[in-house]
Design an enzyme around this catalytic site. Sequence first.
Site, PDB file in Angstrom:
ATOM      1  N   LYS A  46      41.194 -56.159  -8.787  1.00 25.82           N
ATOM      2  CA  LYS A  46      40.635 -54.870  -8.352  1.00 25.82           C
ATOM      3  C   LYS A  46      40.996 -54.544  -6.905  1.00 25.82           C
ATOM      4  O   LYS A  46      41.476 -53.447  -6.609  1.00 25.82           O
ATOM      5  CB  LYS A  46      39.102 -54.870  -8.491  1.00 25.82           C
ATOM      6  N   SER A  47      40.746 -55.478  -6.008  1.00 25.25           N
ATOM      7  CA  SER A  47      40.992 -55.214  -4.586  1.00 25.25           C
ATOM      8  C   SER A  47      42.480 -55.090  -4.280  1.00 25.25           C
ATOM      9  O   SER A  47      42.879 -54.345  -3.373  1.00 25.25           O
ATOM     10  CB  SER A  47      40.356 -56.310  -3.726  1.00 25.25           C
ATOM     11  N   GLU A 171      33.651 -52.037  -2.891  1.00 24.25           N
ATOM     12  CA  GLU A 171      32.280 -52.545  -2.750  1.00 24.25           C
ATOM     13  C   GLU A 171      31.619 -51.961  -1.495  1.00 24.25           C
ATOM     14  O   GLU A 171      31.175 -52.697  -0.607  1.00 24.25           O
ATOM     15  CB  GLU A 171      32.284 -54.084  -2.678  1.00 24.25           C
TER      16      GLU A 171
END
EC number: 7.-.-.-
Length: 280
Positions: A46-47, A171
């Site tokens: 994801k990152s 996040e």
Amino acid sequence: MGISLENVSYTYQSGTPFERRALFDMTVTIKDGSYTAFIGHTGSGKSTIMQLLNGLYLPTSGQVKVDDTIINSQSKNKEIKPIRKKVGLVFQFPESQLFAETVLEDIAFGPQNFGVSKEEAEQRALESLRLVGLSDELRDQNPFDLSGGQMRRVAIAGILAMQPDILVLDEPTAGLDPQGRKELMSLFKQLHLSGITIVLVTHLMDDVADYATAVNVMEKGRLVLSGTPKDVFQKVAFLKEKQLGVPKITEFALQLQEKGYSFESLPITIEEFVEVLVHG
């Protein structure tokens, strides 16, 4: 302005004994005006995707298309720099990126770095400060004298001052108390309603259900499921197999289902659950 990843792979420390492949032939489209979420465990990729979206990373293979600009393994920094103005990236704990002596100076740095005059950059900084819910009175304060929540808002204001078309959030509410998290998510919702495309990485399924218009499920560097939050959260068995959860209200509906209550489709928000109870 949309973004597409076309057969994108990414390898960390390529060509060394420590190389690690983080993405495998990833193809996904983030539609203009959408609120797109990426979910998955740590290490799912994801990152890495977030940092490919604004050119911090270059694909090992494949290409990222931002509007009409192509990013590939051969892209030069001068080709990528305009993309970083269009695609604002908010890291986890963005307050760690603060550096200037005053709030105003910190927020105005980004626009000035892209050639905006000092006067206009400061005007944008003040507008962004108000947008994130902070008072103009903080303009001359040292950002490191602020509370943690205020520092995070200042860092986000610095991204917004560059007037991005797309806001990428990794996040963004990590470490905030419930009220601070609620306020920040409300801000992102308003930005989305104003026309900014939002890309969110999160492990909070309630946020995905409440805010996102599309969700992508990642596992070990691969895209394994895409759809609307409503569609994705109906696939409870699949998500549990991937050790991912569902929104709290969906979990509650599943418990009711086990006791004999029937749902045409599982509710994913409290509002939807109430609607089902009232109208059937």
